[in-house]
Design a protein around this motif. Structure first.
Motif, mmCIF file in Angstrom:
data_model
loop_
_atom_site.group_PDB
_atom_site.id
_atom_site.type_symbol
_atom_site.label_atom_id
_atom_site.label_comp_id
_atom_site.label_asym_id
_atom_site.label_seq_id
_atom_site.Cartn_x
_atom_site.Cartn_y
_atom_site.Cartn_z
ATOM 1 N N ASP A 16 -72.222 -26.814 -141.317
ATOM 2 C CA ASP A 16 -73.274 -25.954 -141.874
ATOM 3 C C ASP A 16 -72.723 -24.804 -142.716
ATOM 4 O O ASP A 16 -73.139 -23.650 -142.571
ATOM 5 N N HIS A 23 -70.811 -22.457 -139.281
ATOM 6 C CA HIS A 23 -70.811 -22.639 -137.834
ATOM 7 C C HIS A 23 -69.422 -23.085 -137.402
ATOM 8 O O HIS A 23 -68.882 -24.036 -137.959
ATOM 9 N N HIS A 49 -71.248 -18.358 -136.982
ATOM 10 C CA HIS A 49 -72.052 -18.634 -135.797
ATOM 11 C C HIS A 49 -71.237 -19.560 -134.895
ATOM 12 O O HIS A 49 -70.607 -20.482 -135.379
ATOM 13 N N HIS A 66 -73.218 -33.227 -135.917
ATOM 14 C CA HIS A 66 -72.512 -32.098 -135.299
ATOM 15 C C HIS A 66 -73.437 -31.466 -134.273
ATOM 16 O O HIS A 66 -74.580 -31.908 -134.100
HETATM 17 ZN ZN LIG Z 1 -74.240 -25.599 -135.649
#
Ligand SMILES: [Zn+2]
Ligand SMILES: [Zn+2]
Length: 393
Positions: free
Chosen positions: A249, A265, A299, A335
């Motif tokens: 991402d 991420h 993240h 993922h």
């Molecule tokens: Zn993620």
């Protein structure tokens, strides 16, 4: 140009300062050259009674105008971020590049119109040696302008300067056609300028439309350069191979060169210590900021790295998804794979990344994957799929 570069571009400048210094230098040079060319050609057009040469003079004058727009664009783009524009003013450069492109298109329409008028109503010209001298000088100056705008545009990665280079080159061709038709008119008394003018007008129009497209794309938001993406992935995956086991991402927002905002991420082991992992993630954000000059938000996603059962289910799901992708003709990946067990049902959560070009709808893809998983692993699996878009391609 080499001497001017040495005077105006200083070694100790950072990339943003260098870009604006180059932009201002090219802008001022463009205005000086174009005003000079326009004045000499107005003179040549008047003494030779040639509409083509006069139109070419107007062409250069509007270039001087667009150089002013470029200059203002660079000046505004180099302004620091302020409360109203916290991301800086980098995108103004794209906007002013677009204005330049529109001016080129308008110029082309003008040129085509006056050329058609000349086809309908041809006029006799008196082309003297001085007029030919002025036209030859103009071609040489424009070639030189195309050369340095292109070189510096590539060097500082500026769409506005590269648009200027294309424009200078089309001016070169336009003036060449004017020169040839002037010579043909002088020696053979055949007046072809009108026809040639239409051709040149169409050529300039095409150049303008191309330049407009190139400046509008970064304004709408385009995928980042593949090298840029590769570099980020490389830094993330080699930062701490034990605690950061994957990346997905990735999104890059470009607010002008040197002003990128990145989010991604990072996959971390689910049994890791939250405080320690956060420390590592913060260090990674700082490293990316130092090496790439971008603002990064990361993240954290926990992934199972040791549980044999989860790993084997993940492997099966991965195979199913990429098989479905291959059947449809695209590359799918997954993922954020998680497994939750309660009572007799097992819930599988994961994201599927599908390319933009894929025509099959999200719900169809979800249904296909769910069906295949239930066939292979059993009906007691509840599948929760989230479909993701790839923002890097
Ligand atoms: Zn993620
Ligand atoms: Zn933090």
């Amino acid at each position: 140009m080499g001497i001017l570069e040495k005077i105006f571009i200083k070694e100790e400048m950072n990339m943003t300062e260098k870009r604006s210094a180059y932009g201002i230098l090219c802008g001022i040079l463009g205005i000086i050259f174009n005003v000079f060319l326009s004045a000499t050609k107005f003179f040549a057009g008047t003494i030779s009674n040639s509409i083509a040469i006069t139109a070419d003079a107007v062409n250069n004058l509007s270039d001087a105008g667009s150089s002013i727009v470029t200059l203002v664009g660079f000046k505004m783009a180099s302004q620091k971020a302020d409360p109203d524009h916290p991301f800086g003013h980098g995108r103004i450069e794209y906007a002013s590049g677009f204005v330049v492109a529109i001016l080129i298109i308008l110029m082309a329409i003008e040129l085509i119109q006056s050329s058609i008028a000349k086809i309908i109503n041809p006029e006799k010209q008196t082309v003297s040696a001085i007029v030919i001298c002025i036209l030859v000088t103009s071609i040489l100056v424009k070639c030189y302008m195309a050369f340095y705008n292109r070189r510096i545009g590539k060097k500082i990665n500026s769409p506005a300067l590269e648009a200027n280079a294309i424009d200078s080159l089309s001016d070169c061709v336009a003036t060449s056609v004017v020169l040839i038709t002037s010579l043909v008119g002088r020696f053979y008394h055949i007046y072809l300028d009108g026809y040639a003018g239409v051709l040149v007008g169409i050529f300039i129009m095409y150049a303008g439309i191309t330049a407009a497209k190139e400046t509008i794309n970064p304004l709408l938001g385009q995928p980042p350069e593949p090298e840029y993406v590769d570099k980020i992935i490389d830094i993330v995956t080699h930062f701490d191979e034990e605690n950061i086991v994957g990346i997905h991402d990735l999104i890059v927002h470009d607010y002008g060169p040197g002003r990128q905002i990145v989010s991604l991420h990072a996959e971390v082991p689910e049994d890791g210590n939250m405080v320690e992992l956060h420390e590592i993630i913060d260090d990674l954000e700082n490293k990316l900021n130092e090496e790439m000059g971008c603002q990064v938000t990361i993240h954290m996603d926990p992934v199972f790295t040791k549980n044999e059962y989860v790993l084997s289910v993940k492997k099966t799901v991965n195979e199913i998804v990429s098989e479905i992708g291959t059947d449809i003709g695209f590359k799918f990946s997954i993922h954020d794979f998680r497994v939750m067990k309660n009572n007799n049902t097992t819930k599988l959560f994961f994201d599927v990344v599908i390319p933009y070009k894929c025509v099959v709808s999200d719900s169809q893809i979800k249904a296909l994957i769910t069906q295949k998983i239930n066939e292979k692993l059993g009906d007691d699996y509840l599948v929760v799929i989230h479909v993701d878009m790839d923002f890097t391609k």
